[in-house]
Design an enzyme around this catalytic site. Structure first.
Site, PDB file in Angstrom:
ATOM      1  N   LYS A  37      66.234   2.122  -8.393  1.00 11.72           N
ATOM      2  CA  LYS A  37      67.632   1.777  -8.148  1.00 11.72           C
ATOM      3  C   LYS A  37      68.658   2.499  -9.006  1.00 11.72           C
ATOM      4  O   LYS A  37      68.506   2.598 -10.226  1.00 11.72           O
ATOM      5  CB  LYS A  37      67.811   0.279  -8.376  1.00 11.72           C
ATOM      6  CG  LYS A  37      67.117  -0.542  -7.312  1.00 11.72           C
ATOM      7  CD  LYS A  37      67.518  -1.981  -7.436  1.00 11.72           C
ATOM      8  CE  LYS A  37      67.082  -2.763  -6.211  1.00 11.72           C
ATOM      9  NZ  LYS A  37      67.163  -4.195  -6.477  1.00 11.72           N
TER      10      LYS A  37
ATOM     11  N   GLY B 226      62.496  -2.555 -21.400  1.00 11.20           N
ATOM     12  CA  GLY B 226      63.907  -2.927 -21.419  1.00 11.20           C
ATOM     13  C   GLY B 226      64.626  -2.376 -22.636  1.00 11.20           C
ATOM     14  O   GLY B 226      65.761  -1.903 -22.542  1.00 11.20           O
TER      15      GLY B 226
ATOM     16  N   ARG C  67      48.933  -3.743 -28.208  1.00 14.82           N
ATOM     17  CA  ARG C  67      50.096  -4.073 -29.033  1.00 14.82           C
ATOM     18  C   ARG C  67      49.700  -4.541 -30.431  1.00 14.82           C
ATOM     19  O   ARG C  67      50.432  -4.301 -31.385  1.00 14.82           O
ATOM     20  CB  ARG C  67      50.935  -5.152 -28.346  1.00 14.82           C
ATOM     21  CG  ARG C  67      51.722  -4.580 -27.195  1.00 14.82           C
ATOM     22  CD  ARG C  67      52.547  -5.625 -26.523  1.00 14.82           C
ATOM     23  NE  ARG C  67      53.436  -5.006 -25.548  1.00 14.82           N
ATOM     24  CZ  ARG C  67      54.096  -5.680 -24.619  1.00 14.82           C
ATOM     25  NH1 ARG C  67      53.965  -6.985 -24.532  1.00 14.82           N
ATOM     26  NH2 ARG C  67      54.884  -5.044 -23.787  1.00 14.82           N
TER      27      ARG C  67
ATOM     28  N   GLY D 187      59.066   0.787 -18.271  1.00 11.39           N
ATOM     29  CA  GLY D 187      57.804   0.105 -17.978  1.00 11.39           C
ATOM     30  C   GLY D 187      56.920   0.851 -16.998  1.00 11.39           C
ATOM     31  O   GLY D 187      55.739   1.111 -17.274  1.00 11.39           O
TER      32      GLY D 187
END
Ligand code: ADP
Ligand code: MG
Length: 393
Positions: free
Chosen positions: A198, A374, A36, A351
């Site tokens: 999900k 996210g 990062r 992710g």
């Protein structure tokens, strides 16, 4: 969606306040993975290459819960940042206050100051305008290059933009350049591959991409809820009983729009959700009562590959099987390879899907691998990301 980017800004002689994502893993006070930090370097080096600029850098690190906690200090991160940048980086003793103000004031052209962890104050996540104003006072202009936190309206990601001319850095620019067209005007045929555990976490993405895609692949654990509303036997597979109506409505909407939906037609199953469970090939849509679907089977893989090979654009979010277990990783691996081989524009977000792509060493072969789990999920749902809204023209 058009952003103001640092290319549009006249940076000459400016003190630039930049928000980056230096939330990196540390071990024994040493940065374990500096991906990062490296990712932010092009923007930082560009700013420093402009005449007379100096830089005040801010980031969060971990979850200090609004308290000053040395465990979450930016100091070790500053050390690695300085090594990578090849020049000294001062680490401020705090985020706000007279001492920091003094250091900012003393900053000369070419110098870099890293503020302490912005989450040392609860005002960061509360987006307190006073706190944002104090941060904004450190710069003449604001640059945001932290895509991973762009979906949060925090003081350093959204609040400061109310007080300063605001621009996107290269990382955010690239995220938007590749992801916005998927929702607005993708190159067709456009194939969306959505997997993961999900329905509940992915239904927003499915609905949003349904508006622009030609083919929708539904894989992973969530496929079984869809198969079950189609009247198939799914054995012990994951089914979200609260989402049966949602799944039914979705399939109806897809049929009305004439979107080609690909659901698994065969499976690799197991008797239990276990790393050492024996993989059982199920060469049918229906799954026997004693088994649960753990991965897509070879016929399904062939169907997906065929669609991907013809695509002009592909977005992939969510693994097609339990790829963490070697016996059930083939579907995800083969699809990752197929996406990597696709000649069109290829985007991967999420992710676990990004982790899979990195694990397989395929990241370089994709047009874009999103840096925010996210944030990319919310972006693909068509939700406005507060940190990005603030940068729009
Ligand atoms: P991403 O982080 O890429 O958005 P998700 O978090 O939605 O993806 O889903 C990833 C998880 O989905 C993985 O942990 C994987 O094991 C799980 N998964 C995939 N296929 C299945 C399956 N058939 N049954 C249960 N879990 C699954
Ligand atoms: Mg995940």
């Amino acid at each position: 969606m058009v952003l103001n980017t640092i290319r549009d800004a006249d940076l000459t002689g400016k003190k630039v306040l930049i928000r980056v994502d230096f939330n990196v893993p540390l071990k024994d006070g040493v940065v374990k993975d500096d991906t990062r930090i490296r990712a932010a370097l092009p923007t930082i080096e560009y700013i420093l290459s402009q005449k007379g600029t100096s830089l005040v850098v801010m980031s969060h690190f971990g979850r200090p819960k609004g308290k000053k906690n040395p465990e979450f200090s930016m100091a070790p991160i500053g050390k690695r940042f300085a090594e990578l940048l090849g020049k000294p980086v001062k680490v401020a003793p705090d985020v706000i206050g007279p001492e920091v103000e003094k250091e900012v004031k003393a900053l000369k052209a070419g110098e870099v100051l890293l503020l302490e962890n912005v989450r040392f104050y609860p005002d960061e996540e509360a987006n307190n305008p006073e706190y944002a104003k104090a941060l904004a006072s450190y710069g003449d202009i604001y640059v945001n290059d932290a895509f991973g936190t762009a979906h949060r309206a925090h003081a350093s990601t959204e609040g400061v933009a109310h007080f300063l001319p605001s621009y996107a850095g290269f990382l955010i620019e690239k995220e938007v350049k590749f992801m916005a067209p998927l929702l607005e005007n993708p190159a067709h045929p456009f194939v969306a591959i959505i997997g993961g555990a999900k329905v509940s976490s992915k239904i927003g993405v499915l609905q949003s991409l349904l508006k622009t895609c030609d083919t929708m692949v539904i894989g992973g654990g969530m496929a079984y809820t869809f198969l079950s509303v189609q009247g198939h036997k799914v054995g012990k597979s994951l089914v979200e009983s609260d989402y049966l109506d949602t799944a039914r409505d979705f399939l109806k909407a897809a049929a009305d729009k004439k979107v080609n939906v690909i659901l698994p037609v065969d499976h690799i199953a197991a008797e239990a959700f276990d790393e050492n469970a024996a993989p059982v090939a199920v060469d049918a849509v229906d799954i026997p009562d004693n088994l649960m679907g753990m991965d897509v089977g070879p016929k399904t893989i062939a169907l997906i590959k065929d669609a991907v090979a013809k695509a002009q654009s592909v977005v992939w979010n969510g693994p097609l099987g339990v790829f963490e277990f070697d016996s059930f990783a083939k579907g995800t691996l083969d699809i990752a390879k197929a996406v990597a081989d696709c000649k069109g524009t290829t985007v991967v977000g999420g992710g676990d899907s990004v982790a899979a792509v990195n694990k397989f060493g395929l990241a370089d072969k994709l047009s874009h691998v999103s840096t925010g789990g996210g944030a990319s999920l919310e972006f693909l749902q068509g939700l406005p990301l507060p940190g990005i809204v603030a940068l729009q023209k």
